[in-house]
Scaffold this motif. Structure first.
Motif, PDB file in Angstrom:
ATOM      1  N   LEU A 192      22.599   8.869  -1.139  1.00 15.54           N
ATOM      2  CA  LEU A 192      23.920   9.048  -0.544  1.00 15.54           C
ATOM      3  C   LEU A 192      24.873   9.744  -1.508  1.00 15.54           C
ATOM      4  CD1 LEU A 192      25.711   8.665   1.858  1.00 15.54           C
ATOM      5  CD2 LEU A 192      26.172   6.312   1.133  1.00 15.54           C
ATOM      6  N   ASN A 193      24.763   9.440  -2.806  1.00 15.09           N
ATOM      7  CA  ASN A 193      25.579  10.145  -3.808  1.00 15.09           C
ATOM      8  C   ASN A 193      25.308  11.637  -3.751  1.00 15.09           C
ATOM      9  OD1 ASN A 193      25.263   7.330  -4.577  1.00 15.09           O
ATOM     10  ND2 ASN A 193      26.299   7.847  -6.490  1.00 15.09           N
ATOM     11  N   ALA A 194      24.014  11.999  -3.657  1.00 14.80           N
ATOM     12  CA  ALA A 194      23.639  13.407  -3.616  1.00 14.80           C
ATOM     13  C   ALA A 194      24.190  14.095  -2.374  1.00 14.80           C
ATOM     14  CB  ALA A 194      22.114  13.532  -3.662  1.00 14.80           C
ATOM     15  N   ALA A 195      24.106  13.397  -1.225  1.00 10.31           N
ATOM     16  CA  ALA A 195      24.620  13.977   0.016  1.00 10.31           C
ATOM     17  C   ALA A 195      26.125  14.216  -0.077  1.00 10.31           C
ATOM     18  CB  ALA A 195      24.293  13.056   1.189  1.00 10.31           C
ATOM     19  N   LEU A 196      26.866  13.251  -0.618  1.00 13.56           N
ATOM     20  CA  LEU A 196      28.317  13.395  -0.752  1.00 13.56           C
ATOM     21  C   LEU A 196      28.697  14.490  -1.738  1.00 13.56           C
ATOM     22  CD1 LEU A 196      29.647   9.719  -0.754  1.00 13.56           C
ATOM     23  CD2 LEU A 196      30.194  11.511   0.893  1.00 13.56           C
ATOM     24  N   ASN A 197      27.961  14.579  -2.833  1.00 14.69           N
ATOM     25  CA  ASN A 197      28.264  15.599  -3.842  1.00 14.69           C
ATOM     26  C   ASN A 197      28.139  17.002  -3.270  1.00 14.69           C
ATOM     27  OD1 ASN A 197      29.118  14.689  -6.483  1.00 14.69           O
ATOM     28  ND2 ASN A 197      27.194  13.556  -6.580  1.00 14.69           N
ATOM     29  N   SER A 198      27.167  17.210  -2.390  1.00 18.16           N
ATOM     30  CA  SER A 198      27.015  18.531  -1.769  1.00 18.16           C
ATOM     31  C   SER A 198      28.245  18.890  -0.947  1.00 18.16           C
ATOM     32  CB  SER A 198      25.773  18.554  -0.870  1.00 18.16           C
ATOM     33  OG  SER A 198      24.593  18.446  -1.637  1.00 18.16           O
ATOM     34  N   ILE A 199      28.800  17.907  -0.242  1.00 22.93           N
ATOM     35  CA  ILE A 199      29.980  18.142   0.586  1.00 22.93           C
ATOM     36  C   ILE A 199      31.200  18.403  -0.291  1.00 22.93           C
ATOM     37  CG2 ILE A 199      31.478  17.138   2.346  1.00 22.93           C
ATOM     38  CD1 ILE A 199      29.042  15.402   3.167  1.00 22.93           C
ATOM     39  N   ILE A 200      31.352  17.607  -1.343  1.00 27.35           N
ATOM     40  CA  ILE A 200      32.501  17.768  -2.241  1.00 27.35           C
ATOM     41  C   ILE A 200      32.453  19.102  -2.964  1.00 27.35           C
ATOM     42  CG2 ILE A 200      33.567  16.856  -4.353  1.00 27.35           C
ATOM     43  CD1 ILE A 200      32.724  14.050  -3.360  1.00 27.35           C
TER      44      ILE A 200
END
Length: 284
Positions: free
Chosen positions: A118-126
């Motif tokens: 989930l951290n990786a998914a959010l980082n892509s969006i940010i």
């Protein structure tokens, strides 16, 4: 019943004083309702205090806390009247409430080459410069939120807890949309189990949206539709009116203005479960 005493923060009082009469009256009626029924709001996962949010009207949000004797209005968000037609601001709702395991851990915390899934998914969006992000969690919410708060780069996301995480995906979507800040051109619908999406893919979707102005953009890779999907803000009501038996795909299937964008990014299809032993997944 007398109800709770109402207290407004200085910032909330200042915003209220600047509103036209109809908006002020709506907000004051909302405060009065919350005095007696504060539990009707949506709880946020705040690292500082237990906060809830209600949206009495599109473009208006009230953030508050409460005890048995006190209702505290923390902040108010009222969409500004913007002269230009488009604001070029975008948001994202990330659905990551569902129950599932990968590699012996909750799917949201499953290890990937870029860190927890989930951290990786959010980082892509940010990294794609999306600042207005609402993350809906549920299963193992305490562990998931604790893990996210350890990464300062993810603190810009608003965390919302869906306690009925085994319910339909549409429920998590509705919760996320209600918390999404007003005044945006469009919003991404993202699944938290897509940890390898390239930020460039999200940027390209935004650039295409600005040029073409479709009602929705869906990325395609290897002749298959993927995620995230970018919706024009005018699609907000259609998504919030989904029944428990419906998914966002029903909205896309009925929409006559969906742009299918070919991308060179397998991450729009690849789920974290493909690299794990267990595949008992529900992305809600």
């Amino acid at each position: 019943m007398k109800g709770r005493q109402i207290f407004l923060s200085k910032s909330a009082a200042k915003i209220l004083s600047k509103q036209r009469q109809s908006v002020s009256q709506l907000l004051e009626r909302t405060f009065e309702v919350l005095r007696h029924r504060p539990e009707q709001g949506i709880p946020l996962c705040s690292p500082l205090e237990r906060c809830s949010v209600v949206s009495p009207s599109p473009g208006i949000k009230v953030l508050y806390t409460y005890t048995k004797k006190k209702l505290s209005i923390c902040s108010l968000h009222v969409a500004r009247l913007i002269q230009q037609k488009h604001t070029n601001r975008f948001g994202a709702v990330v659905l990551a409430a569902g129950k599932g395991y990968c590699c012996g851990k909750p799917e949201q915390l499953a290890p990937t080459s870029k860190g927890p899934a989930l951290n990786a998914a959010l980082n892509s969006i940010i990294k794609a410069s999306i600042e207005n992000i609402v993350l809906v969690i549920g299963f193992q919410s305490a562990k998931v939120s604790s893990n996210l708060l350890q990464d300062k780069a993810l603190h810009t996301a608003t965390l919302v807890n869906n306690k009925n995480y085994e319910g339909p995906l549409s429920q998590s979507l509705k919760i996320g949309l209600k918390v999404l800040e007003p005044g945006i051109d469009g919003f991404f619908l993202c699944l938290g189990n897509r940890p390898t999406i390239k930020p460039d893919t999200i940027r390209r979707m935004i650039d295409t949206f600005k040029k073409e102005r479709p009602l929705a953009i869906r990325p395609w890779f290897d002749c298959q539709p993927g995620h995230p999907v970018l919706f024009d803000s005018s699609m907000y009501n259609q998504l919030t009116e989904l029944t428990s038996q419906m998914t966002p795909r029903h909205v896309l299937d009925e929409c006559t203005d969906v742009l299918n964008l070919k991308v060179n990014d397998p991450g729009v299809l690849k789920t974290v479960s493909q690299d794990c032993v267990s595949r008992d997944i529900h992305p809600g």
